[in-house]
Structures are given as C-alpha cells and as structure tokens.
Design an enzyme around this catalytic site. Structure first.
Site, PDB file in Angstrom:
ATOM      1  N   ASP A  78      25.592  21.103  94.161  1.00 35.05           N
ATOM      2  CA  ASP A  78      26.167  22.449  94.320  1.00 35.05           C
ATOM      3  C   ASP A  78      27.696  22.433  94.341  1.00 35.05           C
ATOM      4  O   ASP A  78      28.323  23.490  94.340  1.00 35.05           O
ATOM      5  CB  ASP A  78      25.644  23.103  95.608  1.00 35.05           C
ATOM      6  N   ARG A  83      13.104  23.477  87.387  1.00 38.10           N
ATOM      7  CA  ARG A  83      12.817  23.646  88.812  1.00 38.10           C
ATOM      8  C   ARG A  83      11.335  23.868  89.156  1.00 38.10           C
ATOM      9  O   ARG A  83      10.961  24.901  89.698  1.00 38.10           O
ATOM     10  CB  ARG A  83      13.699  24.763  89.389  1.00 38.10           C
ATOM     11  N   CYS A  98      15.270  28.479  86.140  1.00 39.36           N
ATOM     12  CA  CYS A  98      16.439  29.333  86.348  1.00 39.36           C
ATOM     13  C   CYS A  98      17.595  28.763  85.560  1.00 39.36           C
ATOM     14  O   CYS A  98      17.437  27.785  84.824  1.00 39.36           O
ATOM     15  CB  CYS A  98      16.748  29.515  87.828  1.00 39.36           C
ATOM     16  N   ARG A 130      25.806  36.368  95.396  1.00 41.40           N
ATOM     17  CA  ARG A 130      24.558  35.920  96.024  1.00 41.40           C
ATOM     18  C   ARG A 130      24.829  34.956  97.169  1.00 41.40           C
ATOM     19  O   ARG A 130      24.024  34.833  98.086  1.00 41.40           O
ATOM     20  CB  ARG A 130      23.687  35.188  94.995  1.00 41.40           C
ATOM     21  N   LYS A 174      24.100  29.477 103.603  1.00 47.27           N
ATOM     22  CA  LYS A 174      23.113  30.321 102.923  1.00 47.27           C
ATOM     23  C   LYS A 174      21.759  29.612 102.800  1.00 47.27           C
ATOM     24  O   LYS A 174      20.713  30.187 103.106  1.00 47.27           O
ATOM     25  CB  LYS A 174      23.629  30.676 101.510  1.00 47.27           C
ATOM     26  N   ASN A 175      21.781  28.368 102.354  1.00 44.21           N
ATOM     27  CA  ASN A 175      20.501  27.711 102.081  1.00 44.21           C
ATOM     28  C   ASN A 175      19.730  27.339 103.345  1.00 44.21           C
ATOM     29  O   ASN A 175      18.507  27.215 103.310  1.00 44.21           O
ATOM     30  CB  ASN A 175      20.712  26.496 101.167  1.00 44.21           C
TER      31      ASN A 175
HETATM   32  C1  EPZ Z   1      18.037  23.522  96.933  1.00 39.97           C
HETATM   33  O1  EPZ Z   1      17.214  23.862  95.828  1.00 39.97           O
HETATM   34  C2  EPZ Z   1      19.152  24.538  96.957  1.00 39.97           C
HETATM   35  N1  EPZ Z   1      18.575  25.870  97.096  1.00 39.97           N
HETATM   36  C3  EPZ Z   1      19.989  24.451  95.695  1.00 39.97           C
HETATM   37  O2  EPZ Z   1      21.104  25.316  95.857  1.00 39.97           O
HETATM   38  C4  EPZ Z   1      20.498  23.011  95.544  1.00 39.97           C
HETATM   39  O3  EPZ Z   1      21.164  22.904  94.304  1.00 39.97           O
HETATM   40  C5  EPZ Z   1      19.333  22.026  95.591  1.00 39.97           C
HETATM   41  O4  EPZ Z   1      18.567  22.219  96.812  1.00 39.97           O
HETATM   42  C6  EPZ Z   1      19.786  20.577  95.571  1.00 39.97           C
HETATM   43  O5  EPZ Z   1      20.597  20.304  96.674  1.00 39.97           O
HETATM   44  C7  EPZ Z   1      18.171  26.305  98.284  1.00 39.97           C
HETATM   45  O6  EPZ Z   1      18.249  25.624  99.290  1.00 39.97           O
HETATM   46  C8  EPZ Z   1      17.668  27.698  98.361  1.00 39.97           C
HETATM   47  P1  EPZ Z   1      15.315  20.470  95.205  1.00 39.97           P
HETATM   48  P2  EPZ Z   1      15.771  23.225  95.685  1.00 39.97           P
HETATM   49  O7  EPZ Z   1      13.878  20.779  95.432  1.00 39.97           O
HETATM   50  O8  EPZ Z   1      15.195  23.036  97.032  1.00 39.97           O
HETATM   51  C9  EPZ Z   1      13.083  18.556  91.423  1.00 39.97           C
HETATM   52  C10 EPZ Z   1      22.631  26.998  95.307  1.00 39.97           C
HETATM   53  O9  EPZ Z   1      23.522  27.073  94.423  1.00 39.97           O
HETATM   54  N2  EPZ Z   1      11.835  19.070  91.990  1.00 39.97           N
HETATM   55  O10 EPZ Z   1      16.021  19.588  96.175  1.00 39.97           O
HETATM   56  O11 EPZ Z   1      15.017  24.021  94.696  1.00 39.97           O
HETATM   57  C11 EPZ Z   1      14.040  19.651  90.958  1.00 39.97           C
HETATM   58  O12 EPZ Z   1      13.723  20.156  89.693  1.00 39.97           O
HETATM   59  C12 EPZ Z   1      21.263  26.435  94.963  1.00 39.97           C
HETATM   60  O13 EPZ Z   1      22.802  27.390  96.461  1.00 39.97           O
HETATM   61  C13 EPZ Z   1      10.631  18.751  91.393  1.00 39.97           C
HETATM   62  O14 EPZ Z   1      10.588  18.039  90.385  1.00 39.97           O
HETATM   63  O15 EPZ Z   1      16.129  21.825  95.036  1.00 39.97           O
HETATM   64  C14 EPZ Z   1      15.370  18.938  91.032  1.00 39.97           C
HETATM   65  O16 EPZ Z   1      15.534  18.147  89.884  1.00 39.97           O
HETATM   66  C15 EPZ Z   1      21.116  26.148  93.509  1.00 39.97           C
HETATM   67  N3  EPZ Z   1       9.485  19.249  91.958  1.00 39.97           N
HETATM   68  C16 EPZ Z   1      15.201  18.004  92.248  1.00 39.97           C
HETATM   69  O17 EPZ Z   1      13.798  17.879  92.442  1.00 39.97           O
HETATM   70  C17 EPZ Z   1       9.490  20.019  93.068  1.00 39.97           C
HETATM   71  O18 EPZ Z   1       8.412  20.409  93.524  1.00 39.97           O
HETATM   72  C18 EPZ Z   1      15.834  18.499  93.525  1.00 39.97           C
HETATM   73  O19 EPZ Z   1      15.459  19.862  93.749  1.00 39.97           O
HETATM   74  C19 EPZ Z   1      10.721  20.319  93.668  1.00 39.97           C
HETATM   75  C20 EPZ Z   1      11.878  19.838  93.115  1.00 39.97           C
END
Ligand code: EPZ
Length: 432
Positions: A306, A122, A117, A399, A22-23
């Site tokens: 995840d 996030r 969320c 989803r 999905k991702n």
């Molecule tokens: C992706 O989210 C996935 N979603 C998430 O899957 C997954 O949990 C996550 O990666 C971690 O592996 C999709 O791919 C659509 P990140 P993403 O940016 O990209 C912080 C599911 O269940 N951060 O790697 O949003 C953030 O808050 C979903 O399928 C910042 O601080 O995650 C987190 O603590 C849920 N600033 C960390 O980095 C930013 O600009 C990692 O988040 C971006 C992120």
C-alpha cells in the site's frame, strides 16, 4: 465529478495528525456485531469506506449510532438478515469480513462474491478454506458465497499464502468456534493485531497475533467493549513520502513509529533524515539530494504494497536508477503511465518498475487508478513546480484519506478539491 487541483513546488512543512487505520476499522466494525451488547469504537477515520461498512451492518439490522465524527456505537442484537447485499461488496471488498463475523455468531452467512479490482484478481479461496476447516459448508454460486455450520469446531489451518483478509476472517469465526484453532503462516500486519486486541477486549481468547502462529480458543459469547482503532500506517507513510518528494520537513503525529519502520528505512536509504519520537516521526528532506534504492513489497514487517506507489513517486525524483518490485498484487503499476505524463521515467518489466530519476515532475492532468496510486499522484503533483496538476477520479482517494487536501493545505500545499471545470480554470488562473 470531484477533482484535486494542485500547484506544487512548495516544500511541505509543519505537522499533521494521523487518523485511525482504515483497514483495521473495517474489520473491527464487522467484528463489532458479534455481540448483542453495545460496542463503542473510537478513532474511526471518517472516510467513505468506513461509512459504507457502517451502512452494510445497518442494512442487516445492526444499530449504528454516530457519537461524533470519529466515534460510533454499534449494537448487533437486532440483526435480522444474514445476507449482505451485492451493493456493499461492490463498493468495498472488505464487506467480506461479515462472512467471518456472521458465521461465528449465527453459524450462517451469505455475502456476494467479490470480483477482481483495479490492483489484481484478489481471490478469497483462503478465507473459504479456513471456514471449511472450521466445519462450515461453503458454497459459491449465483455470485454469492454462503457459509453454514451446525457447529464450528476449532482446527489447525495452514495458510498457503500470507493473507491479511483471510487471517482476520478466520480469526473472527474461530473466536466463537468450539475448541482451539491454530492459524499458521498468519499475516502479521498491525491491523491483524488490532482486530485480535479488539476481539480480546470483547472476551475472545486470541494469542500470538503479530507472529506467524495465531492461537484462538473459542468462547461461547462475546461482550460489549470500548475500543480505539490504531493509527493508520499508510496515511502516515503517505505524508512521509510527501515530505520527501517536496524536500519538506514534516512532523507526523499520532503514529506508532514501529509500524512505519519499512517506510522509514527506505526513506533513509533515499537520503532523508528520520527522527522517531514516542508517538510521532519527523521526516526531514530539506536540501537533500534524493538517492536511488531498491524496494520490494512484502507482507509485514516487509515494505507494504500500500506504500508502493507513493515510494515510487519519491524514487522517481532520486539520483540514479531505482527498482521497485511488487510481490503482492499483479496489477499495481497502473499509475506509472500517468506519472510518465508528469515527466517520470519509469519502465515496468513484469512486476518490477525500473525508475530513472528525473529532477522534477511537471504538472499534468492525470487519473487516479486506485486509492494508493491516486494519493501517490497527488504527492507527485505537490512536488511539481511547473504547471498545474489535476487529479481525476479522486473518489478512490476519498475512500481512504480523511480531509487529505485540508491536511496538505495545513502543511503549506496549494491544493483544492473542486467540482467543475470552471473551478479548475479558476484555480489555474489564480496560480498563474
Ligand atoms: C488487505 O487486502 C488490504 N485491504 C489492502 O489494502 C492491502 O493492500 C492488502 O491487505 C495487503 O497488505 C484491507 O485490509 C481492507 P491479502 P487483502 O489477502 O486482505 C492473495 C488499501 O489500499 N490472496 O493480504 O485483500 C491476494 O490476491 C487496500 O487500503 C489469495 O490468493 O489482501 C494477494 O496476492 C488495497 N487468496 C495476497 O494474497 C485469498 O484467499 C495478499 O492479499 C486471499 C488473498
């Protein structure tokens, strides 16, 4: 409102076919509009988030033609709007991939700013920092992010935190920037590599995806392609945990075993037997007494956040005291209260769940707080041999899991997707 009803206690056995990731699919659909030529995407999971993303690109003018349940043809030549409606971002945060895709192609994009969320705040500051480093002017006001540039120029970008979303978004914009972009401290998740491979199949020049340093040499134009999305490591991991929690024996097919190594390692620690084949893994937990272990979520190749709730459900049934430390998101233990209602003994201290294993869970009425936690509660319900489990709010689960109940039924589970209290009562009567 749809619910899952489950009468657990049966070891799951047989084999299950895993769908596309999905991702990876969400980012690939966004990237597909970066050319005016036809792009065919295969092995798309038929899940709600993917369908919303297809709706988002259609809404800005792209042509989307469903070839079959798992194949779509996209054409981005007819895009007429560079502004993505709030409705989409509200439904899926990943609509923000259209910022990178549109900015790269048209040098202008506007997307509603996603809020927090269920699992955490996030922020998207790193995405925006990357766009700015490429020369875009980025503004956030009135609930919108707008990014615009006369020219995008490659740059060195250091990511303060490893972020899947920011790495992919910047990679997309940089693919059509002038010159060379270096993304340091990049995310290494399999779907980052998949999006890079997809863009390269469209003529992009991206090297190093899957390592800490990604190098992108901008090209003038991208062209059409046909591409098949990688298998979903989280769907696969969820079935692996279902085998463990129900003391079953499942062959999980159409996977890349390497992507599952962190989950496999922890299930082995917990006493399960894992057999790896070329494109499948078997999890054997029959007659196994599950053992405690310690898990910490980390960016890939670490243990995936995840998979955290599903693994917690397994360790909740393990002998001794386990710990699960969540280091990625600040609010990812919401399901623990629900699991306690099923007889789990888990205490959360800050970002650590301290789990005292119990012999079994008991069926209860629970609510899915988010996608993965919802799937984890289903796994708990499948292992509970007393009572019936009713999982509410399964729109979260739908989803990201295609035909979850159908795949589980094929493994011997007694689970139904129902639509009314009457159907819940009918199920309870049938199984009691
Ligand atoms: C992706 O989210 C996935 N979603 C998430 O899957 C997954 O949990 C996550 O990666 C971690 O592996 C999709 O791919 C659509 P990140 P993403 O940016 O990209 C912080 C599911 O269940 N951060 O790697 O949003 C953030 O808050 C979903 O399928 C910042 O601080 O995650 C987190 O603590 C849920 N600033 C960390 O980095 C930013 O600009 C990692 O988040 C971006 C992120």
């Amino acid at each position: 409102m749809e619910q899952f009803v489950i009468k657990g206690g049966k070891p799951l056995t047989g084999s299950v076919e895993i769908g596309g990731a999905k991702n990876a699919a969400l980012a690939i659909i966004a990237a597909a509009i970066m050319t005016d030529e036809d792009v065919v995407i295969e092995n798309l999971p038929n899940v709600n988030d993917v369908n919303v993303m297809l709706g988002a690109i259609e809404d800005i003018g792209a042509k989307v033609e469903r070839k079959d349940k798992h194949t779509v043809k996209v054409n981005g030549a007819t895009i007429g709007s560079l502004s993505v409606d709030y409705d989409y971002i509200k439904k899926i945060r990943a609509s923000y991939y259209l910022l990178g895709a549109l900015l790269g192609k048209y040098k202008k994009a506007e997307v509603a700013l996603p809020g927090g969320c269920a699992i955490g705040a996030r922020p998207i500051d790193l995405h925006l920092k990357g766009f700015r480093a490429l020369g875009a002017t980025v503004d956030t006001k009135y609930g919108l992010v707008s990014a615009e540039a006369e020219r995008l120029i490659g740059n060195d970008i250091y990511m303060d935190k490893v972020s899947v979303g920011a790495t992919i978004n910047i990679m997309m914009a940089a693919a059509l920037a002038e010159g060379k972009t270096i993304i340091e401290n990049a995310a290494k998740e399999p779907h980052v590599v998949d999006v890079a491979n997809f863009l390269n199949s469209m003529g992009a020049n991206i090297r190093g995806a899957g390592t800490d340093v990604i190098r992108v040499v901008g090209v003038e134009k991208l062209h059409g392609t046909e591409y098949s999305v990688i298998p979903d490591q989280i769907e696969a991991g969820t079935f692996m945990c279902a085998a463990a929690a129900t003391h079953g024996n499942i062959l999980i097919k159409n996977v890349i075993p390497k992507h599952l190594e962190a989950t496999s390692a922890k299930l082995i620690d917990a006493g399960c037997i894992i057999e790896e084949y070329d494109d499948s893994v078997r999890v054997i937990a029959t007659n196994v007494e599950l053992q405690h272990t310690a898990v910490t979520t980390l960016p890939y190749p670490g243990f995936p956040t995840d998979m955290q709730p599903q693994m917690t459900v397994v360790l909740g049934l393990a002998h001794g005291t386990s710990t699960v430390t969540e280091s990625i998101f600040e609010n990812r233990f919401k399901y623990v209260d629900e699991l306690s209602r099923m007889g789990g003994h888990i205490q959360v201290e800050s970002n650590i769940a301290i789990i005292t294993g119990v012999d079994k869970y008991t069926g209860a009425r629970v609510s899915a707080p988010d996608l993965r936690a919802g799937a984890a509660l289903v796994v708990a319900g499948l292992s509970a041999d007393e009572g019936v489990t009713v999982v509410d709010d399964i729109h979260y689960i739908l989803r990201g899991y295609e035909d979850f109940d159908g795949k589980l039924r094929a493994l011997g589970a007694n689970i139904e997707l129902v639509n009314s209290e009457r159907e819940v009562q009918k199920f309870i009567l049938q199984v009691s």
